[in-house]
Design a protein around this motif. Structure first.
Motif, short mmCIF file in Angstrom:
data_model
loop_
_atom_site.label_atom_id
_atom_site.label_comp_id
_atom_site.label_asym_id
_atom_site.label_seq_id
_atom_site.Cartn_x
_atom_site.Cartn_y
_atom_site.Cartn_z
N TYR A 93 0.83 -1.20 0.00
CA TYR A 93 0.00 0.00 0.00
C TYR A 93 0.87 1.25 0.00
CZ TYR A 93 -2.99 3.78 1.59
OH TYR A 93 -3.63 5.00 1.70
N TRP A 94 1.84 1.30 0.90
CA TRP A 94 2.65 2.52 1.03
C TRP A 94 3.63 2.69 -0.12
CZ3 TRP A 94 1.40 6.71 3.26
CH2 TRP A 94 0.53 6.68 4.34
N TYR A 95 4.17 1.60 -0.62
CA TYR A 95 5.04 1.73 -1.79
C TYR A 95 4.22 2.21 -2.99
CZ TYR A 95 8.18 0.74 -5.63
OH TYR A 95 8.96 0.87 -6.76
N HIS A 96 3.03 1.64 -3.14
CA HIS A 96 2.15 2.03 -4.24
C HIS A 96 1.74 3.50 -4.12
CE1 HIS A 96 -1.46 0.51 -6.87
NE2 HIS A 96 -0.69 1.39 -7.51
N ARG A 97 1.42 3.90 -2.91
CA ARG A 97 1.02 5.29 -2.68
C ARG A 97 2.18 6.24 -2.95
NH1 ARG A 97 -2.45 7.66 2.48
NH2 ARG A 97 -2.25 9.86 1.92
N LEU A 98 3.35 5.91 -2.46
CA LEU A 98 4.53 6.75 -2.70
C LEU A 98 4.87 6.79 -4.18
CD1 LEU A 98 6.77 5.69 0.32
CD2 LEU A 98 5.70 7.92 -0.03
N SER A 99 4.56 5.72 -4.90
CA SER A 99 4.84 5.67 -6.34
C SER A 99 3.95 6.64 -7.11
CB SER A 99 4.62 4.25 -6.87
OG SER A 99 5.58 3.37 -6.32
N HIS A 100 2.86 7.09 -6.49
CA HIS A 100 2.00 8.11 -7.10
C HIS A 100 2.35 9.50 -6.59
CE1 HIS A 100 -1.27 5.89 -9.29
NE2 HIS A 100 -0.68 4.89 -8.65
N GLU A 101 2.74 9.59 -5.34
CA GLU A 101 2.92 10.90 -4.71
C GLU A 101 4.35 11.42 -4.79
OE1 GLU A 101 1.41 10.50 -0.76
OE2 GLU A 101 -0.68 10.30 -1.41
N THR A 102 5.30 10.57 -5.14
CA THR A 102 6.71 10.97 -5.26
C THR A 102 7.10 10.98 -6.74
OG1 THR A 102 7.15 9.84 -3.16
CG2 THR A 102 9.06 10.49 -4.50
N PRO A 103 7.47 12.14 -7.30
CA PRO A 103 7.75 12.23 -8.73
C PRO A 103 8.76 11.20 -9.25
CG PRO A 103 7.56 14.42 -7.83
CD PRO A 103 7.50 13.47 -6.65
N LEU A 104 9.84 10.94 -8.51
CA LEU A 104 10.84 9.99 -8.99
C LEU A 104 10.25 8.58 -9.10
CD1 LEU A 104 13.69 9.32 -9.86
CD2 LEU A 104 14.35 9.11 -7.46
N LEU A 105 9.53 8.16 -8.08
CA LEU A 105 8.90 6.83 -8.13
C LEU A 105 7.79 6.80 -9.17
CD1 LEU A 105 8.72 5.81 -4.35
CD2 LEU A 105 10.31 4.98 -6.11
N TRP A 106 7.13 7.93 -9.40
CA TRP A 106 6.08 7.99 -10.40
C TRP A 106 6.63 7.73 -11.80
CZ3 TRP A 106 1.48 7.07 -11.74
CH2 TRP A 106 0.85 7.70 -12.82
N THR A 107 7.90 8.08 -12.04
CA THR A 107 8.49 7.79 -13.35
C THR A 107 8.50 6.28 -13.62
OG1 THR A 107 10.79 7.60 -12.52
CG2 THR A 107 10.03 9.79 -13.19
N LEU A 108 8.61 5.48 -12.57
CA LEU A 108 8.61 4.03 -12.72
C LEU A 108 7.18 3.49 -12.82
CD1 LEU A 108 11.33 3.09 -10.05
CD2 LEU A 108 11.64 3.73 -12.44
N HIS A 109 6.30 4.00 -11.98
CA HIS A 109 4.93 3.48 -11.95
C HIS A 109 4.10 3.99 -13.12
CE1 HIS A 109 1.71 1.36 -10.08
NE2 HIS A 109 0.98 2.44 -9.85
N HIS A 110 4.53 5.09 -13.72
CA HIS A 110 3.85 5.68 -14.87
C HIS A 110 3.69 4.65 -15.99
CE1 HIS A 110 3.68 8.02 -18.67
NE2 HIS A 110 3.05 8.92 -17.95
N THR A 111 4.66 3.76 -16.12
CA THR A 111 4.61 2.72 -17.15
C THR A 111 3.30 1.94 -17.06
OG1 THR A 111 7.02 2.46 -16.96
CG2 THR A 111 5.82 0.69 -18.08
N HIS A 112 2.92 1.58 -15.86
CA HIS A 112 1.73 0.78 -15.63
C HIS A 112 0.44 1.56 -15.93
CE1 HIS A 112 -0.57 -2.53 -14.03
NE2 HIS A 112 -1.14 -1.78 -13.10
N HIS A 113 0.46 2.84 -15.64
CA HIS A 113 -0.75 3.66 -15.76
C HIS A 113 -0.94 4.29 -17.13
CE1 HIS A 113 -2.71 3.90 -11.77
NE2 HIS A 113 -1.55 3.43 -11.37
N SER A 114 0.09 4.27 -17.96
CA SER A 114 0.00 4.97 -19.25
C SER A 114 -0.84 4.21 -20.28
CB SER A 114 1.40 5.22 -19.81
OG SER A 114 2.11 4.00 -19.96
N GLY A 115 -1.24 2.98 -19.98
CA GLY A 115 -2.11 2.24 -20.88
C GLY A 115 -3.48 2.89 -20.98
#
Length: 270
Positions: A93-115
């Protein structure tokens, strides 16, 4: 049943589910698949599987090293396995949340959401670098004394469960929604670029931490999939690395920043 047989068994389930969804989408005339996007998802999936021995070895290496400094010795039994599962869910939960709220981690998670579509192939659209970063969030649980092997099993089983959340074939589940487990409806919300859906429903297998931390949102309007900037790419290499390049160039923002900027632009025009 050995490990290889188990892997083949789960791979078979995944493939059968994918085929069933494709048949459903054709018979119901649902536009949930796009050939170019699906091929991009396949390319990302192949890349992750090529690196899987290395990323899995990295998890064991990190957890094994940290385990030498554990504070307590937690025995492995039915009760502690449940606790380890809850710990893994909290970590996710917290890694996932930080992956949205932290720009650097969002660069990695963006891959999943760009579909731009929601289907089972979207589930494997996972950044190649992310698998090497995510173990860090679970280090506190290893230090507490949880078995690294049990944690990895819990994390892996959670990802398997989440595969089946990426679909439009399963509608809302009535009273079951928002109760305890995550559902396809709740996860569709998570993939929405609608303003009310952004940064919601971070849970993996469970939805209870979203309830606890105030990030739960019901599916109340049609979901617009993708990111707020629209179509990004179908090239697996661009999807994995271009956001990171943009971040270091200073041209990267998370979703809520884009929305805020758009609102400010509209205010200036008015």
């Amino acid at each position: 049943m050995n490990t290889n047989n188990i892997q083949y068994y789960f791979a078979g389930i995944v493939l059968v589910a994918l085929v069933i969804e494709i048949i459903w989408s054709k018979t119901k005339n649902k536009s949930v698949y796009n050939l170019k996007e699906s091929l991009g998802n396949l390319g990302i999936f192949i890349g992750n599987n090529i690196m899987k021995p290395i990323s899995l070895g990295w998890k064991y290496l990190v957890f094994g090293w940290v385990a030498e400094y554990h504070f307590f010795s937690i025995p492995t039994n039915a009760f502690t396995i449940i606790l380890a599962f809850l710990a893994a869910e909290l970590g996710f939960y917290w890694y996932h949340r930080l992956s949205h709220e932290t720009p650097l981690l969002w660069t990695l998670h963006h891959t999943h959401h760009s579909g731009m579509h929601m289907n089972l192939s979207t589930a494997v659209r996972l950044n190649w670098i992310g698998a090497f970063v995510s173990p860090i969030i679970y280090i506190p649980f290893v230090l507490l004394g949880f078995s690294p092997e049990i944690l990895i099993i819990c994390i892996t089983s959670g990802l398997f469960f989440q595969y089946f959340l990426h679909t439009e074939a399963v509608k809302k589940l009535g009273f079951f929604e928002g109760l305890f487990f995550n559902t396809p409806s709740a996860h569709r919300v998570h993939h929405g670029s609608n303003e009310k859906y952004i940064d919601k429903n971070y849970g993996g297998t469970l939805i209870i931490f979203d309830r606890l931390f105030g990030t739960y949102q019901k599916e109340t309007e049609k979901v617009k999939y993708g990111v707020t900037t629209g179509f990004y790419s179908n090239n697996p290499f661009k999807l994995n690395f271009l956001p990171l390049v943009e971040y270091f160039k200073g041209n990267w923002k998370r979703e809520k920043q884009h929305i805020k900027e758009n609102e400010n632009t509209l205010d200036l025009k008015n």
